[in-house]
Design a protein around this motif. Structure first.
Motif, PDB file in Angstrom:
ATOM      1  N   VAL A  91      22.473  15.432   6.055  1.00  6.24           N
ATOM      2  CA  VAL A  91      21.209  15.273   5.202  1.00  6.24           C
ATOM      3  C   VAL A  91      19.959  15.680   6.475  1.00  6.24           C
ATOM      4  CG1 VAL A  91      19.265  13.872   4.275  1.00  6.24           C
ATOM      5  CG2 VAL A  91      21.785  14.063   3.325  1.00  6.24           C
ATOM      6  N   CYS A  92      20.363  14.721   7.727  1.00  7.64           N
ATOM      7  CA  CYS A  92      19.191  14.787   8.532  1.00  7.64           C
ATOM      8  C   CYS A  92      19.293  16.363   9.116  1.00  7.64           C
ATOM      9  CB  CYS A  92      19.665  13.985   9.703  1.00  7.64           C
ATOM     10  SG  CYS A  92      19.511  12.188   9.546  1.00  7.64           S
ATOM     11  N   ALA A  93      20.308  16.957   9.357  1.00  8.14           N
ATOM     12  CA  ALA A  93      20.330  18.258  10.029  1.00  8.14           C
ATOM     13  C   ALA A  93      19.629  19.110   9.106  1.00  8.14           C
ATOM     14  CB  ALA A  93      21.938  18.831  10.404  1.00  8.14           C
ATOM     15  N   ASN A  94      20.055  19.129   7.584  1.00  9.59           N
ATOM     16  CA  ASN A  94      19.256  20.163   6.637  1.00  9.59           C
ATOM     17  C   ASN A  94      17.857  19.662   6.759  1.00  9.59           C
ATOM     18  OD1 ASN A  94      20.875  22.047   4.714  1.00  9.59           O
ATOM     19  ND2 ASN A  94      22.228  20.187   4.959  1.00  9.59           N
ATOM     20  N   TRP A  95      17.261  18.545   6.659  1.00  7.66           N
ATOM     21  CA  TRP A  95      15.993  18.308   6.670  1.00  7.66           C
ATOM     22  C   TRP A  95      15.259  18.845   7.999  1.00  7.66           C
ATOM     23  CZ3 TRP A  95      12.055  16.849   3.271  1.00  7.66           C
ATOM     24  CH2 TRP A  95      12.770  16.321   1.740  1.00  7.66           C
ATOM     25  N   TRP A  96      15.784  18.470   9.277  1.00  7.04           N
ATOM     26  CA  TRP A  96      15.416  18.929  10.389  1.00  7.04           C
ATOM     27  C   TRP A  96      15.471  20.552  10.420  1.00  7.04           C
ATOM     28  CZ3 TRP A  96      12.327  17.099  13.796  1.00  7.04           C
ATOM     29  CH2 TRP A  96      12.090  17.555  15.253  1.00  7.04           C
ATOM     30  N   GLY A  97      16.382  21.035  10.143  1.00  2.00           N
ATOM     31  CA  GLY A  97      16.526  22.397  10.287  1.00  2.00           C
ATOM     32  C   GLY A  97      15.575  23.083   9.210  1.00  2.00           C
ATOM     33  N   ASN A  98      15.398  22.548   8.163  1.00  2.00           N
ATOM     34  CA  ASN A  98      14.637  23.397   7.152  1.00  2.00           C
ATOM     35  C   ASN A  98      12.997  23.074   7.020  1.00  2.00           C
ATOM     36  OD1 ASN A  98      16.510  25.040   5.464  1.00  2.00           O
ATOM     37  ND2 ASN A  98      17.462  23.112   5.394  1.00  2.00           N
ATOM     38  N   ARG A  99      12.767  22.077   8.116  1.00  2.00           N
ATOM     39  CA  ARG A  99      11.305  21.496   8.167  1.00  2.00           C
ATOM     40  C   ARG A  99      10.253  22.643   8.409  1.00  2.00           C
ATOM     41  NH1 ARG A  99      13.079  21.655  13.065  1.00  2.00           N
ATOM     42  NH2 ARG A  99      11.681  22.157  14.739  1.00  2.00           N
ATOM     43  N   HIS A 100      10.465  23.681   8.964  1.00  2.00           N
ATOM     44  CA  HIS A 100       9.347  24.687   9.062  1.00  2.00           C
ATOM     45  C   HIS A 100       9.248  25.384   7.515  1.00  2.00           C
ATOM     46  CE1 HIS A 100      13.036  26.548  10.609  1.00  2.00           C
ATOM     47  NE2 HIS A 100      12.388  27.738  10.082  1.00  2.00           N
ATOM     48  N   TRP A 101      10.154  25.678   6.998  1.00  4.51           N
ATOM     49  CA  TRP A 101      10.245  26.431   5.741  1.00  4.51           C
ATOM     50  C   TRP A 101       9.610  25.379   4.610  1.00  4.51           C
ATOM     51  CZ3 TRP A 101      15.771  27.351   7.297  1.00  4.51           C
ATOM     52  CH2 TRP A 101      15.655  28.901   7.986  1.00  4.51           C
ATOM     53  N   LEU A 102      10.012  24.279   4.739  1.00  2.30           N
ATOM     54  CA  LEU A 102       9.322  23.127   3.740  1.00  2.30           C
ATOM     55  C   LEU A 102       7.930  23.166   4.025  1.00  2.30           C
ATOM     56  CD1 LEU A 102      12.048  20.293   3.744  1.00  2.30           C
ATOM     57  CD2 LEU A 102      11.673  22.034   1.996  1.00  2.30           C
ATOM     58  N   ARG A 103       7.616  23.220   5.170  1.00  6.95           N
ATOM     59  CA  ARG A 103       6.214  23.442   5.460  1.00  6.95           C
ATOM     60  C   ARG A 103       5.160  24.561   4.808  1.00  6.95           C
ATOM     61  NH1 ARG A 103       6.136  22.493  10.806  1.00  6.95           N
ATOM     62  NH2 ARG A 103       6.300  24.696  11.115  1.00  6.95           N
ATOM     63  N   ASP A 104       5.967  25.615   5.071  1.00  4.12           N
ATOM     64  CA  ASP A 104       5.226  26.815   4.320  1.00  4.12           C
ATOM     65  C   ASP A 104       5.417  27.076   2.947  1.00  4.12           C
ATOM     66  OD1 ASP A 104       4.766  27.335   7.349  1.00  4.12           O
ATOM     67  OD2 ASP A 104       6.708  28.838   7.488  1.00  4.12           O
ATOM     68  N   ASP A 105       6.612  26.586   2.517  1.00  2.12           N
ATOM     69  CA  ASP A 105       6.843  26.689   1.068  1.00  2.12           C
ATOM     70  C   ASP A 105       7.597  25.239   0.400  1.00  2.12           C
ATOM     71  OD1 ASP A 105       7.261  27.233  -1.518  1.00  2.12           O
ATOM     72  OD2 ASP A 105       9.045  28.793  -1.044  1.00  2.12           O
ATOM     73  N   PRO A 106       6.649  24.451  -0.119  1.00  2.03           N
ATOM     74  CA  PRO A 106       7.074  23.136  -0.273  1.00  2.03           C
ATOM     75  C   PRO A 106       8.161  23.173  -1.560  1.00  2.03           C
ATOM     76  CG  PRO A 106       4.811  22.940  -0.060  1.00  2.03           C
ATOM     77  CD  PRO A 106       5.133  24.410   0.147  1.00  2.03           C
ATOM     78  N   GLY A 107       7.870  24.146  -2.411  1.00  4.59           N
ATOM     79  CA  GLY A 107       8.791  24.422  -3.339  1.00  4.59           C
ATOM     80  C   GLY A 107      10.437  24.542  -2.940  1.00  4.59           C
ATOM     81  N   GLN A 108      10.845  24.802  -1.862  1.00  4.94           N
ATOM     82  CA  GLN A 108      12.047  24.723  -1.291  1.00  4.94           C
ATOM     83  C   GLN A 108      12.599  23.355  -1.209  1.00  4.94           C
ATOM     84  OE1 GLN A 108      13.374  27.193   1.673  1.00  4.94           O
ATOM     85  NE2 GLN A 108      12.323  28.975   1.152  1.00  4.94           N
ATOM     86  N   LEU A 109      11.646  22.441  -1.515  1.00  2.00           N
ATOM     87  CA  LEU A 109      12.098  20.966  -1.439  1.00  2.00           C
ATOM     88  C   LEU A 109      13.135  20.988  -2.531  1.00  2.00           C
ATOM     89  CD1 LEU A 109      11.700  17.889  -0.270  1.00  2.00           C
ATOM     90  CD2 LEU A 109      10.012  17.714  -1.906  1.00  2.00           C
ATOM     91  N   LEU A 110      13.063  21.332  -3.781  1.00  2.00           N
ATOM     92  CA  LEU A 110      13.971  21.171  -4.697  1.00  2.00           C
ATOM     93  C   LEU A 110      15.520  21.603  -4.275  1.00  2.00           C
ATOM     94  CD1 LEU A 110      11.991  22.639  -7.494  1.00  2.00           C
ATOM     95  CD2 LEU A 110      12.574  20.363  -6.902  1.00  2.00           C
ATOM     96  N   GLY A 111      15.463  22.447  -3.270  1.00  2.00           N
ATOM     97  CA  GLY A 111      16.995  22.947  -2.802  1.00  2.00           C
ATOM     98  C   GLY A 111      17.478  21.873  -2.079  1.00  2.00           C
ATOM     99  N   LEU A 112      16.771  21.009  -1.594  1.00  2.00           N
ATOM    100  CA  LEU A 112      17.239  19.735  -0.762  1.00  2.00           C
ATOM    101  C   LEU A 112      17.593  18.393  -1.402  1.00  2.00           C
ATOM    102  CD1 LEU A 112      15.603  20.082   2.701  1.00  2.00           C
ATOM    103  CD2 LEU A 112      17.761  21.031   2.205  1.00  2.00           C
ATOM    104  N   LEU A 113      17.181  18.683  -2.560  1.00  2.00           N
ATOM    105  CA  LEU A 113      16.980  17.581  -3.619  1.00  2.00           C
ATOM    106  C   LEU A 113      18.414  17.002  -3.979  1.00  2.00           C
ATOM    107  CD1 LEU A 113      15.315  15.355  -4.958  1.00  2.00           C
ATOM    108  CD2 LEU A 113      15.093  16.713  -6.871  1.00  2.00           C
ATOM    109  N   PRO A 114      19.214  17.943  -4.376  1.00  2.00           N
ATOM    110  CA  PRO A 114      20.739  17.457  -4.876  1.00  2.00           C
ATOM    111  C   PRO A 114      21.304  16.880  -3.380  1.00  2.00           C
ATOM    112  CG  PRO A 114      20.276  19.689  -5.500  1.00  2.00           C
ATOM    113  CD  PRO A 114      19.228  19.300  -4.676  1.00  2.00           C
ATOM    114  N   LEU A 115      21.344  17.511  -2.181  1.00  2.00           N
ATOM    115  CA  LEU A 115      22.089  16.915  -1.221  1.00  2.00           C
ATOM    116  C   LEU A 115      21.501  15.701  -0.716  1.00  2.00           C
ATOM    117  CD1 LEU A 115      23.933  17.537   1.273  1.00  2.00           C
ATOM    118  CD2 LEU A 115      21.589  18.222   2.417  1.00  2.00           C
ATOM    119  N   THR A 116      20.121  15.565  -0.743  1.00  2.00           N
ATOM    120  CA  THR A 116      19.386  14.413  -0.243  1.00  2.00           C
ATOM    121  C   THR A 116      19.931  13.098  -1.325  1.00  2.00           C
ATOM    122  OG1 THR A 116      17.602  15.603   0.656  1.00  2.00           O
ATOM    123  CG2 THR A 116      17.298  13.255   0.011  1.00  2.00           C
ATOM    124  N   LEU A 117      20.049  13.189  -2.667  1.00  2.00           N
ATOM    125  CA  LEU A 117      20.409  12.411  -3.605  1.00  2.00           C
ATOM    126  C   LEU A 117      21.782  11.950  -3.334  1.00  2.00           C
ATOM    127  CD1 LEU A 117      18.493  13.657  -6.742  1.00  2.00           C
ATOM    128  CD2 LEU A 117      17.862  11.708  -5.305  1.00  2.00           C
TER     129      LEU A 117
END
Length: 149
Positions: A91-117
């Motif tokens: 979870v930490c690696a995915n959030w850290w590694g995707n942080r710039h994409w999440l900033r540019d396109d917050p819609g990608q947050l949905l892709g991390l939701l199942p993993l985070t849950l």
């Protein structure tokens, strides 16, 4: 071995058996996802992550995820520990590694939701599940004789 394992699963409380099944399903899904990534992109499937340790970890999940499945399926406390460690790092690696994409396109947050849950579920259930598995072991429970700090 099979009878003993069936007996050990049978000694688990119903809630623990359900949690164990969710662990097994979740880590099998993770294995399938990482195996598919490697089948599509080869060893460089995670080259989009600039951090080499993350790339190595994500490739290594093709081994770690099934290892967790086997160890949890055998009701090994070490497997539950490993499940917690894998999910924290994943979870930490995915959030850290995707942080710039999440900033540019917050819609990608949905892709991390199942993993985070799933990660939150594993961490929230980790200690009670470890205790339940330890208490269902044959003979005196190591948890019963542990000295409290």
């Amino acid at each position: 071995m099979g009878f003993d394992l069936r007996e050990r699963w049978g000694r688990q409380p119903l809630w623990a058996r359900r949690v164990l099944v969710v662990y097994l399903i979740g880590f099998l899904v993770g294995f399938g996802s990482h195996a598919a990534d490697l089948a599509r992109g080869g060893i460089h499937a995670y080259a989009g992550f600039p951090q080499v340790p993350f790339q190595v970890f994500f490739v290594g999940l093709v081994v770690l995820d099934p290892l967790v499945v086997v160890m949890v399926g055998l009701l090994r406390r070490e497997g539950i520990r490993l499940a917690g460690a894998v999910m924290v790092v994943d979870v930490c690696a995915n959030w850290w590694g995707n942080r710039h994409w999440l900033r540019d396109d917050p819609g990608q947050l949905l892709g991390l939701l199942p993993l985070t849950l799933f990660g939150v579920f594993v961490i929230a259930s980790w200690l009670p599940l470890r205790r339940a598995v330890a208490n269902a072991l044959p003979g005196p429970s190591p948890e019963r004789y542990a000295v409290a700090p």
